[in-house]
Scaffold this motif. Sequence first.
Motif, PDB file in Angstrom:
ATOM      1  N   ALA A 340      48.736 -44.361  -5.512  1.00  0.00           N
ATOM      2  CA  ALA A 340      49.891 -43.684  -6.129  1.00  0.00           C
ATOM      3  C   ALA A 340      49.819 -42.181  -5.893  1.00  0.00           C
ATOM      4  O   ALA A 340      50.175 -41.375  -6.761  1.00  0.00           O
ATOM      5  CB  ALA A 340      49.965 -43.999  -7.616  1.00  0.00           C
ATOM      6  N   GLY A 341      49.347 -41.791  -4.704  1.00  0.00           N
ATOM      7  CA  GLY A 341      49.293 -40.385  -4.321  1.00  0.00           C
ATOM      8  C   GLY A 341      48.145 -39.607  -4.940  1.00  0.00           C
ATOM      9  O   GLY A 341      48.042 -38.395  -4.722  1.00  0.00           O
ATOM     10  N   VAL A 342      47.269 -40.273  -5.680  1.00  0.00           N
ATOM     11  CA  VAL A 342      46.165 -39.605  -6.371  1.00  0.00           C
ATOM     12  C   VAL A 342      44.848 -40.015  -5.722  1.00  0.00           C
ATOM     13  O   VAL A 342      44.654 -41.176  -5.357  1.00  0.00           O
ATOM     14  CB  VAL A 342      46.153 -39.958  -7.870  1.00  0.00           C
ATOM     15  N   ASP A 343      43.929 -39.060  -5.565  1.00  0.00           N
ATOM     16  CA  ASP A 343      42.617 -39.334  -4.973  1.00  0.00           C
ATOM     17  C   ASP A 343      41.651 -39.872  -6.016  1.00  0.00           C
ATOM     18  O   ASP A 343      41.440 -39.252  -7.062  1.00  0.00           O
ATOM     19  CB  ASP A 343      42.028 -38.048  -4.376  1.00  0.00           C
ATOM     20  N   PHE A 344      41.039 -41.016  -5.705  1.00  0.00           N
ATOM     21  CA  PHE A 344      39.974 -41.590  -6.523  1.00  0.00           C
ATOM     22  C   PHE A 344      38.759 -41.735  -5.615  1.00  0.00           C
ATOM     23  O   PHE A 344      38.725 -42.606  -4.746  1.00  0.00           O
ATOM     24  CB  PHE A 344      40.390 -42.938  -7.106  1.00  0.00           C
ATOM     25  N   THR A 345      37.781 -40.873  -5.818  1.00  0.00           N
ATOM     26  CA  THR A 345      36.646 -40.775  -4.898  1.00  0.00           C
ATOM     27  C   THR A 345      35.400 -41.407  -5.498  1.00  0.00           C
ATOM     28  O   THR A 345      35.026 -41.111  -6.636  1.00  0.00           O
ATOM     29  CB  THR A 345      36.363 -39.297  -4.560  1.00  0.00           C
ATOM     30  N   ILE A 346      34.766 -42.288  -4.711  1.00  0.00           N
ATOM     31  CA  ILE A 346      33.494 -42.873  -5.152  1.00  0.00           C
ATOM     32  C   ILE A 346      32.366 -42.257  -4.333  1.00  0.00           C
ATOM     33  O   ILE A 346      32.518 -41.974  -3.148  1.00  0.00           O
ATOM     34  CB  ILE A 346      33.498 -44.413  -5.041  1.00  0.00           C
ATOM     35  N   ARG A 347      31.232 -42.038  -4.988  1.00  0.00           N
ATOM     36  CA  ARG A 347      30.112 -41.352  -4.350  1.00  0.00           C
ATOM     37  C   ARG A 347      28.946 -42.316  -4.166  1.00  0.00           C
ATOM     38  O   ARG A 347      28.762 -43.258  -4.925  1.00  0.00           O
ATOM     39  CB  ARG A 347      29.710 -40.133  -5.172  1.00  0.00           C
ATOM     40  N   SER A 348      28.132 -42.019  -3.162  1.00  0.00           N
ATOM     41  CA  SER A 348      27.103 -42.977  -2.735  1.00  0.00           C
ATOM     42  C   SER A 348      26.080 -43.273  -3.820  1.00  0.00           C
ATOM     43  O   SER A 348      25.529 -44.377  -3.864  1.00  0.00           O
ATOM     44  CB  SER A 348      26.401 -42.464  -1.478  1.00  0.00           C
ATOM     45  N   LYS A 349      25.818 -42.329  -4.714  1.00  0.00           N
ATOM     46  CA  LYS A 349      24.825 -42.610  -5.758  1.00  0.00           C
ATOM     47  C   LYS A 349      25.307 -43.695  -6.704  1.00  0.00           C
ATOM     48  O   LYS A 349      24.510 -44.298  -7.425  1.00  0.00           O
ATOM     49  CB  LYS A 349      24.460 -41.346  -6.533  1.00  0.00           C
ATOM     50  N   TYR A 350      26.642 -43.962  -6.687  1.00  0.00           N
ATOM     51  CA  TYR A 350      27.197 -45.043  -7.482  1.00  0.00           C
ATOM     52  C   TYR A 350      27.550 -46.258  -6.636  1.00  0.00           C
ATOM     53  O   TYR A 350      27.378 -47.392  -7.065  1.00  0.00           O
ATOM     54  CB  TYR A 350      28.439 -44.568  -8.233  1.00  0.00           C
ATOM     55  N   TYR A 351      28.072 -46.048  -5.432  1.00  0.00           N
ATOM     56  CA  TYR A 351      28.534 -47.225  -4.700  1.00  0.00           C
ATOM     57  C   TYR A 351      27.430 -47.960  -3.950  1.00  0.00           C
ATOM     58  O   TYR A 351      27.588 -49.143  -3.625  1.00  0.00           O
ATOM     59  CB  TYR A 351      29.724 -46.904  -3.786  1.00  0.00           C
ATOM     60  N   ILE A 352      26.302 -47.314  -3.661  1.00  0.00           N
ATOM     61  CA  ILE A 352      25.186 -48.021  -3.026  1.00  0.00           C
ATOM     62  C   ILE A 352      24.452 -48.851  -4.083  1.00  0.00           C
ATOM     63  O   ILE A 352      24.143 -48.366  -5.171  1.00  0.00           O
ATOM     64  CB  ILE A 352      24.214 -47.039  -2.348  1.00  0.00           C
ATOM     65  N   GLN A 353      24.154 -50.097  -3.760  1.00  0.00           N
ATOM     66  CA  GLN A 353      23.480 -50.995  -4.686  1.00  0.00           C
ATOM     67  C   GLN A 353      21.970 -50.935  -4.436  1.00  0.00           C
ATOM     68  O   GLN A 353      21.476 -51.363  -3.402  1.00  0.00           O
ATOM     69  CB  GLN A 353      23.990 -52.419  -4.490  1.00  0.00           C
ATOM     70  N   HIS A 354      21.236 -50.372  -5.384  1.00  0.00           N
ATOM     71  CA  HIS A 354      19.777 -50.216  -5.267  1.00  0.00           C
ATOM     72  C   HIS A 354      19.092 -51.410  -5.927  1.00  0.00           C
ATOM     73  O   HIS A 354      19.288 -51.672  -7.112  1.00  0.00           O
ATOM     74  CB  HIS A 354      19.323 -48.922  -5.948  1.00  0.00           C
ATOM     75  N   LEU A 355      18.259 -52.098  -5.174  1.00  0.00           N
ATOM     76  CA  LEU A 355      17.554 -53.267  -5.679  1.00  0.00           C
ATOM     77  C   LEU A 355      16.057 -53.069  -5.507  1.00  0.00           C
ATOM     78  O   LEU A 355      15.608 -52.504  -4.507  1.00  0.00           O
ATOM     79  CB  LEU A 355      17.975 -54.528  -4.920  1.00  0.00           C
ATOM     80  N   THR A 356      15.287 -53.554  -6.460  1.00  0.00           N
ATOM     81  CA  THR A 356      13.830 -53.532  -6.321  1.00  0.00           C
ATOM     82  C   THR A 356      13.294 -54.926  -6.572  1.00  0.00           C
ATOM     83  O   THR A 356      13.791 -55.654  -7.443  1.00  0.00           O
ATOM     84  CB  THR A 356      13.184 -52.552  -7.316  1.00  0.00           C
ATOM     85  N   TYR A 357      12.290 -55.299  -5.789  1.00  0.00           N
ATOM     86  CA  TYR A 357      11.644 -56.600  -5.934  1.00  0.00           C
ATOM     87  C   TYR A 357      10.166 -56.393  -5.703  1.00  0.00           C
ATOM     88  O   TYR A 357       9.743 -56.073  -4.590  1.00  0.00           O
ATOM     89  CB  TYR A 357      12.224 -57.597  -4.928  1.00  0.00           C
TER      90      TYR A 357
END
Length: 403
Positions: A340-357
Motif C-alpha cells: 500500500a505504498g508503505v515500506d516494511f523492512t525486515i532485517r537479517s537479525k530477525y529474518y535469519i533463523q538461528h538454530l543450535t544442536y
Amino acid sequence: MLQIINIVIAVLFVNDVVGAAATPALGKVFEIPIYRKPLEFVNEKSPDTSDNDIEKPKPPNPWKNDTVSLEKFMDAEYFGIIRVGRPAKEFRVVFATTWADTWLPSAHCGLLEMACMIHTRYDSSRSSTYQEDGTPAKFEQSGNDNLSGFVSRDHFHLAHITLENQSFVEVTHIPFIPYGYSKADGIVGLAFPNMRQVQVETFFSSMLKQGLIEKPVFTFYFNRDPTTERAGRLILGATERKYVNGSLTTVPVINKGYWSIRADRILLEDYSKTYAFCKDSCEAILDTTTNTITGPTAEIERLNALLGARAFVPSIFKMNRYMVNCRDSAKLPPINFVIAGVDFTIRSKYYIQHLTYESMEICLSPFVPDNQTQWLIGGAFLMQFYTEYNFNTGQVMIGHTKY
C-alpha cells in the motif's frame, strides 16, 4: 550430516494446506499472551473444571487479563494452550491464519499412526460434555498425504472463557511429515469461513455468536526480544495498539479466503544496488503457521543467491531450505516489502533463523521456493510487524512493532 538433517526437519512445520474461519457478532475481549518459557501442564481434573462444578450457576464471562501461556519452538512455531472437555484436557495448538478448520489428534488413531501417537489426543469417553457427530472429514493437502477423521463437539476453554459445543475434527490419520516434527498438537483456524473444508461453525464464529468477544477482529503482536519470556500476544475480539510504533497502514484483503493482500514489490538493497522481486505487484498471504516466507521458485532462488545462501541438504529430502554463514548473517542486507505504498523492512537479525544442536550452530534463510505464484508471508515478516485482521471490513492493519 545426520545431526544437521535432524535439526532442520524439526523446524519444517510448513503447512501446504490452507483453510478458513469466522463471522461477526458481539461480546467481550479475550487475550492470549505468548511466552517463550516451557509449558507446565496441570492435571486433567483441576479446581475450575471439576465435575462438581457442573450444576453451579455460570458466572459472567471474564475478559480482562485472561491470558494463556504459549511456547515458542526454534522460531518455527508459536502455539497456545486450549483446554477441551470436562474435566478439561490441555492441547497445544497453532492459531492459524491459513486454516479455517479446527482439529485435534484423536484417541481413535491406530497404533501405527506415529504422528498422532506422539501428540496429546482427545478422548471423548473421558469428557462429560462431549457430543457425538461422527460426520467423516478429510483435509485435502496439495503435495502431502491428507489428514482425515470425523467431527465431534465439546467445550473449548480459553483461560476463563468457555466456548460451548464447539465443532472440531478428531483426526485419526496424520501424515508424519510435517506433523510428526511439530510441537503443537493441532490447529485452530482463523481464516475466512469459505475456506472451510469441513462445513461446521468455525472457532471464531462461535466466539462471536456466543457473545464471548466484542468485535469481529483479532490481532497478532510478536516480540523477539531474547531478554523476556513474553514472545507476543494474540488478541481475540479487540486490538492492542500500544504495541504499534507510529501509524497503521490499512490494506484491503483481495481474496476473502486466505488473508491475502497485495504487495507492490519486494526489494533487496545491497550497498548501492537494489534488486526487485514481485515487480508488477503480487498476492501475499499472511501466514501465522510458520516462520518462513515462501514465493515463486525462480524469484526465491535468485533472492537466496543474493544472500549467499546455499541448499542445505540433498534434494531427495525435498526440504527446500537454504543455509547462510552464521558469522556473516548479521551483515546480510535488509529486505523491503512495499505494501500500500508503505515500506516494511525486515532485517537479517530477525529474518535469519538461528538454530543450535548440541555444539552445532546453523543459520537458515527464511525464503523457501514453491511452484505457486503467491507469496506466503510468515513469521520472518510478522515478527517485526503488528497486524490486525478485521472480518467485517475485509482489511488488515499493519504497523511497525514497538519493542
